[in-house]
Write a protein that holds these residues in place. Structure first.
Motif: not given
Ligand SMILES: Nc1ncnc2c1ncn2[C@@H]1O[C@H](COP(=O)(O)OP(=O)(O)OP(=O)(O)O)[C@@H](O)[C@H]1O
Ligand SMILES: [Mg+2]
Length: 243
Positions: A11, A15, A17, A36-43, A83, A162, A195
């Protein structure tokens, strides 16, 4: 059916992700991404659906590579459960479920029949629920409508972020049963984020454990519990060996 190779997302602001993620799901398989939260699952899910363009890497669904098709056509073959259900508050249950079919200008009677059938599948009869607005539903009912919406155009592939999050154990249990039945009957290939390690072991043919944008270990419950690759995996699966 789903294959990703070296999928990476950087990103703005550098970042990273998701970092070089690769895995494969065969037809009818369920894959569970956990971490863990923020590890890149949704991305990861959004890159497969092309809501986010990958910085690097390839995605195949069926025999198609994602860059061979435009994003709108691509998304038609993929059901996506967002989500927190993500229903549109100003539309009824019926209108939410048939949103995509409406855009595709499908026949009206077909849409009513299909919505009726799907509401039956998720145990929310048409007469009782079709005309309600999301605010008039419980959290679990909203999640079920989100699943029905993703199934409307009968996609061979489903991505679910989720879908059973934030539910009480009893509702969750009964949705799991429905979900397993649905998967057996409809032979969908499903990639799901959770989760909950017990949920991942119960529903997933493959469990994909992520940390800091990377896959740490991928495999069955036996693989992860009997041969954890490192302490991170061990701490994640601890207490879940017999789920
Ligand atoms: N549009 C964006 N711009 C910059 N950083 C982003 C963007 N979207 C997500 N991130 C960052 O990328 C990382 C992964 O985000 P993601 O949403 O994939 O996490 P996740 O594993 O789904 O977390 P959760 O379990 O909390 O849903 C996080 O650090 C988030 O802050
Ligand atoms: Mg997420």
């Amino acid at each position: 059916m789903i294959e990703v190779k070296n999928l990476t997302k950087v990103f703005q602001g550098n970042v990273k992700a998701v970092n070089s993620v690769s895995f494969k799901l065969d037809k009818g398989e369920i894959g569970c991404i956990i971490g863990t939260s923020g590890c890149g699952k949704t991305t990861t899910l959004k890159m497969i659906n092309r809501l986010i363009e990958p910085s690097e890497g390839d995605v195949w669904v069926g025999n198609e590579e994602c860059h061979d098709t435009d994003p709108v056509n691509w998304r038609r073959k993929i059901g996506y459960v967002i989500q927190k259900a993500g229903l549109l508050p100003h539309l009824t249950v019926e209108q939410n479920i048939s949103l995509l079919s409406n855009i595709l200008k499908k026949d009206k009677q077909y849409m009513v029949d299909r919505v009726t059938e799907l509401l039956e599948t998720i145990n929310m009869p048409y007469e009782k629920f079709a005309k309600r607005y999301p605010i008039e539903l419980s959290g679990g009912q909203q999640q079920r409508v989100g699943i029905a919406r993703a199934l409307m155009e009968d996609p061979p592939v489903m991505l679910m972020d989720e879908p059973f999050g934030a539910l009480d154990p009893i509702t969750r249990e009964s949705l799991h049963e429905e979900f397993i039945g649905l998967n057996k009957r409809l032979k969908k290939t499903i990639l799901m984020v959770t989760h909950d390690m017990d949920e991942a072991f119960k529903l997933g043919d493959k469990v994909i454990l992520m940390n800091k944008g990377e896959i740490v270990q991928m495999g069955t419950r036996e693989d992860l519990t009997q041969n954890p690759k490192n302490e991170f995996v061990e701490s994640f699966v601890k207490g879940h060996a017999n789920a």
